[in-house]
Design a protein around this motif. Sequence first.
Motif, short mmCIF file in Angstrom:
data_model
loop_
_atom_site.label_atom_id
_atom_site.label_comp_id
_atom_site.label_asym_id
_atom_site.label_seq_id
_atom_site.Cartn_x
_atom_site.Cartn_y
_atom_site.Cartn_z
N ASN A 54 0.80 -1.22 0.00
CA ASN A 54 0.00 0.00 0.00
C ASN A 54 0.84 1.28 0.00
O ASN A 54 0.29 2.37 0.09
CB ASN A 54 -0.95 0.00 1.21
N GLU A 55 2.16 1.13 -0.06
CA GLU A 55 3.04 2.31 -0.06
C GLU A 55 2.94 3.03 -1.40
O GLU A 55 2.67 2.43 -2.43
CB GLU A 55 4.48 1.90 0.20
N LYS A 56 3.17 4.34 -1.33
CA LYS A 56 3.12 5.16 -2.55
C LYS A 56 4.26 6.16 -2.52
O LYS A 56 4.93 6.32 -1.49
CB LYS A 56 1.76 5.84 -2.65
N ALA A 57 4.46 6.82 -3.63
CA ALA A 57 5.53 7.83 -3.72
C ALA A 57 5.31 8.87 -2.63
O ALA A 57 4.20 9.34 -2.41
CB ALA A 57 5.52 8.47 -5.09
N GLY A 58 6.39 9.21 -1.94
CA GLY A 58 6.31 10.21 -0.88
C GLY A 58 6.16 9.63 0.50
O GLY A 58 6.08 10.37 1.47
#
Length: 159
Positions: A54-58
């Motif tokens: 579930n990680e995303k850029a930033g």
Amino acid sequence: AKAIADFQEEVAEYLELHRKLDSTLPALSKDASAEEIDQHQRALGRLIQQARKNEKAGDIFERDVRPVLRRLLYGLFTGPDGQKLRMAVMEENPGEVVKLVVNGRYPDTIPLSSVSPQILQALPPLPQELEYRFIETSLILLDVHAHIIVDYLTGAVPR
């Protein structure tokens, strides 16, 4: 200073996850073959991808640290050695052929760009499992043991 400290805290949290997942895999022998190393790298990459799905850029290059890092890099790229640094970054830069995806595998067929010592000295230090690299004008955080893009910062190299 707070933004850099928060960034280093995020890096430490990632590193804790990395090491925990790596410890679940069979250890590589000192004389492991290239194939064994690749298999270990891919297995670690899959574990990290699952744990961080579930990680995303930033998420590591958080909102507060992004402008700080861009300012540091802007100072270098517009300073006395700026043109030389920019040419060095772009010389080995794989460009748009590498799709920026958090937890995406860095392509095996694309060489990694080198990062000059001046740039490394300006950026917050990283543990040995992580490296800064450039793709186009973005700065990426690369997990060298899993060969995946942990996070990226767009607009790191001013145009």
